[in-house]
Design a protein around this motif. Structure first.
Motif, PDB file in Angstrom:
ATOM      1  N   ASN A 150       0.827  -1.207   0.000  1.00  0.00           N
ATOM      2  CA  ASN A 150       0.000   0.000   0.000  1.00  0.00           C
ATOM      3  C   ASN A 150       0.865   1.263   0.000  1.00  0.00           C
ATOM      4  N   PHE A 151       0.331   2.308  -0.613  1.00  0.00           N
ATOM      5  CA  PHE A 151       1.024   3.600  -0.632  1.00  0.00           C
ATOM      6  C   PHE A 151      -0.022   4.685  -0.858  1.00  0.00           C
ATOM      7  N   THR A 152       0.360   5.920  -0.628  1.00  0.00           N
ATOM      8  CA  THR A 152      -0.564   7.043  -0.851  1.00  0.00           C
ATOM      9  C   THR A 152       0.026   8.011  -1.873  1.00  0.00           C
ATOM     10  N   ARG A 153      -0.848   8.771  -2.466  1.00  0.00           N
ATOM     11  CA  ARG A 153      -0.423   9.803  -3.418  1.00  0.00           C
ATOM     12  C   ARG A 153       0.499  10.799  -2.728  1.00  0.00           C
ATOM     13  N   GLN A 154       0.189  11.140  -1.481  1.00  0.00           N
ATOM     14  CA  GLN A 154       1.005  12.102  -0.753  1.00  0.00           C
ATOM     15  C   GLN A 154       2.404  11.559  -0.510  1.00  0.00           C
ATOM     16  N   GLN A 206      -4.463   7.454 -12.203  1.00  0.00           N
ATOM     17  CA  GLN A 206      -5.762   7.001 -12.720  1.00  0.00           C
ATOM     18  C   GLN A 206      -5.569   6.053 -13.900  1.00  0.00           C
ATOM     19  N   GLU A 207      -4.589   6.363 -14.757  1.00  0.00           N
ATOM     20  CA  GLU A 207      -4.321   5.490 -15.908  1.00  0.00           C
ATOM     21  C   GLU A 207      -3.817   4.122 -15.441  1.00  0.00           C
ATOM     22  N   LEU A 208      -2.954   4.108 -14.431  1.00  0.00           N
ATOM     23  CA  LEU A 208      -2.452   2.837 -13.902  1.00  0.00           C
ATOM     24  C   LEU A 208      -3.573   2.048 -13.230  1.00  0.00           C
ATOM     25  N   LYS A 209      -4.491   2.760 -12.580  1.00  0.00           N
ATOM     26  CA  LYS A 209      -5.645   2.098 -11.961  1.00  0.00           C
ATOM     27  C   LYS A 209      -6.534   1.472 -13.031  1.00  0.00           C
ATOM     28  N   SER A 210      -6.782   2.228 -14.108  1.00  0.00           N
ATOM     29  CA  SER A 210      -7.629   1.707 -15.195  1.00  0.00           C
ATOM     30  C   SER A 210      -6.980   0.499 -15.864  1.00  0.00           C
ATOM     31  N   GLY A 265      -5.283  -1.700 -14.299  1.00  0.00           N
ATOM     32  CA  GLY A 265      -5.232  -2.798 -13.338  1.00  0.00           C
ATOM     33  C   GLY A 265      -3.888  -2.959 -12.661  1.00  0.00           C
ATOM     34  N   VAL A 266      -2.996  -1.985 -12.844  1.00  0.00           N
ATOM     35  CA  VAL A 266      -1.669  -2.075 -12.219  1.00  0.00           C
ATOM     36  C   VAL A 266      -1.764  -1.779 -10.726  1.00  0.00           C
ATOM     37  N   ILE A 267      -2.643  -0.834 -10.361  1.00  0.00           N
ATOM     38  CA  ILE A 267      -2.856  -0.479  -8.957  1.00  0.00           C
ATOM     39  C   ILE A 267      -4.355  -0.440  -8.682  1.00  0.00           C
ATOM     40  N   ASP A 268      -4.722  -0.512  -7.424  1.00  0.00           N
ATOM     41  CA  ASP A 268      -6.128  -0.390  -7.001  1.00  0.00           C
ATOM     42  C   ASP A 268      -6.255   0.760  -6.016  1.00  0.00           C
ATOM     43  N   PHE A 269      -7.418   1.421  -6.058  1.00  0.00           N
ATOM     44  CA  PHE A 269      -7.715   2.495  -5.116  1.00  0.00           C
ATOM     45  C   PHE A 269      -8.424   1.865  -3.928  1.00  0.00           C
ATOM     46  N   ASP A 317      -9.092   3.430  -0.450  1.00  0.00           N
ATOM     47  CA  ASP A 317      -9.992   4.231   0.377  1.00  0.00           C
ATOM     48  C   ASP A 317      -9.975   5.696  -0.074  1.00  0.00           C
ATOM     49  N   ASN A 318     -10.792   6.508   0.596  1.00  0.00           N
ATOM     50  CA  ASN A 318     -10.924   7.911   0.242  1.00  0.00           C
ATOM     51  C   ASN A 318      -9.808   8.792   0.805  1.00  0.00           C
ATOM     52  N   ARG A 319      -8.837   8.171   1.456  1.00  0.00           N
ATOM     53  CA  ARG A 319      -7.711   8.937   1.989  1.00  0.00           C
ATOM     54  C   ARG A 319      -6.535   8.936   1.024  1.00  0.00           C
ATOM     55  N   GLY A 320      -6.796   8.510  -0.201  1.00  0.00           N
ATOM     56  CA  GLY A 320      -5.737   8.526  -1.221  1.00  0.00           C
ATOM     57  C   GLY A 320      -4.802   7.344  -1.130  1.00  0.00           C
ATOM     58  N   THR A 321      -5.279   6.226  -0.598  1.00  0.00           N
ATOM     59  CA  THR A 321      -4.432   5.042  -0.465  1.00  0.00           C
ATOM     60  C   THR A 321      -4.622   4.113  -1.658  1.00  0.00           C
ATOM     61  N   TYR A 322      -3.498   3.635  -2.200  1.00  0.00           N
ATOM     62  CA  TYR A 322      -3.513   2.709  -3.332  1.00  0.00           C
ATOM     63  C   TYR A 322      -2.786   1.426  -2.940  1.00  0.00           C
ATOM     64  N   ARG A 323      -3.007   0.380  -3.738  1.00  0.00           N
ATOM     65  CA  ARG A 323      -2.293  -0.888  -3.543  1.00  0.00           C
ATOM     66  C   ARG A 323      -1.688  -1.303  -4.866  1.00  0.00           C
ATOM     67  N   LEU A 324      -0.417  -1.649  -4.842  1.00  0.00           N
ATOM     68  CA  LEU A 324       0.253  -2.154  -6.038  1.00  0.00           C
ATOM     69  C   LEU A 324      -0.103  -3.618  -6.229  1.00  0.00           C
ATOM     70  N   ASN A 325      -0.639  -3.975  -7.373  1.00  0.00           N
ATOM     71  CA  ASN A 325      -1.055  -5.365  -7.635  1.00  0.00           C
ATOM     72  C   ASN A 325       0.152  -6.215  -8.054  1.00  0.00           C
TER      73      ASN A 325
END
Length: 227
Positions: free
Chosen positions: A173-177, A207-211, A213-217, A219-227
């Protein structure tokens, strides 16, 4: 006051030439010289008429804003600041076009500002002649291509930054910040183009990486997960 070439019997006013200033004089002048500028001065000039519609149609006809002499697209250097910027060069100078003459799209060339200035400085140099000079063994195209080869796209640079970040944190997991604070400077260096709004560009790429399928969003705190 007069001088003559020996044996000619022809006299002329002497060509007085002031001795060139010495380096010390030049430095002193540069240190103390002040130019007076900004005064409004009325001027009247005759200029050759140009057709702005012709230039607009020429630029619209281009597949991309790439210089025909050096092959550089300014957006590769300045990012969004130079998006679609290119100049139209008249292969035949406007000053030589007779009144009533016409110009077609084929009479124009797409040039970056630097190449445009260099051609006019070295008139009557053509676009092809400048391109040959640039591509010569002692030209700079090799260095430019080398820099391009080392440059990453925003998507590749952001993905590499995400991998570095999660590896350093030992978590997927990581955040945009986190990316902005720890990796944005490296991302900008990798793409060699800061652009006008790098943080917004980062968001778009996430957003492009999320679309893709490379990463997933998560929660609403800007947290992502690398797949």
């Amino acid at each position: 006051m007069f001088e003559s070439d020996a044996g000619t019997g022809i006299w002329r006013f002497r060509q007085w030439r002031k001795a060139p200033p010495q380096p010390s004089q030049l430095k002193e002048e540069l240190d103390t010289y002040e130019g007076f500028e900004g005064r409004l001065v009325p001027k009247l000039h005759l200029v050759r008429e140009r057709d702005p519609k012709l230039i607009a149609k020429f630029k619209a006809s281009l597949a991309e804003a790439r210089c025909e002499a050096c092959s550089i697209n300014l957006s590769e250097i300045y990012g969004a600041l130079a998006a679609d910027y290119i100049e139209a060069h008249h292969k035949k100078p406007v000053a030589l076009i007779q009144e009533g003459g016409t110009t077609t799209l084929d009479d124009l060339a797409a040039l970056c500002p630097n190449c445009h200035r260099i051609i006019h400085k070295n008139y009557p140099m053509s676009v092809d002649e400048l391109a040959v000079a640039i591509a010569a063994p002692n030209g700079f195209v090799g260095d430019v291509q080398s820099a391009r080869d080392k440059r990453k796209s925003w998507k590749d640079a952001v993905y590499a930054a995400i991998v570095r970040l999660v590896n350093s944190e030992h978590a997927s997991n990581f955040t945009r910040q986190n990316l902005i604070e720890q990796e944005l400077a490296k991302i900008i260096a990798d793409v060699n183009s800061k652009g006008e709004t790098p943080e917004q560009t980062l968001s778009r790429v996430l957003q492009e990486l999320k679309s893709a399928g490379v990463i997933d969003f998560i929660d609403n705190r800007g947290t992502y997960r690398l797949n």
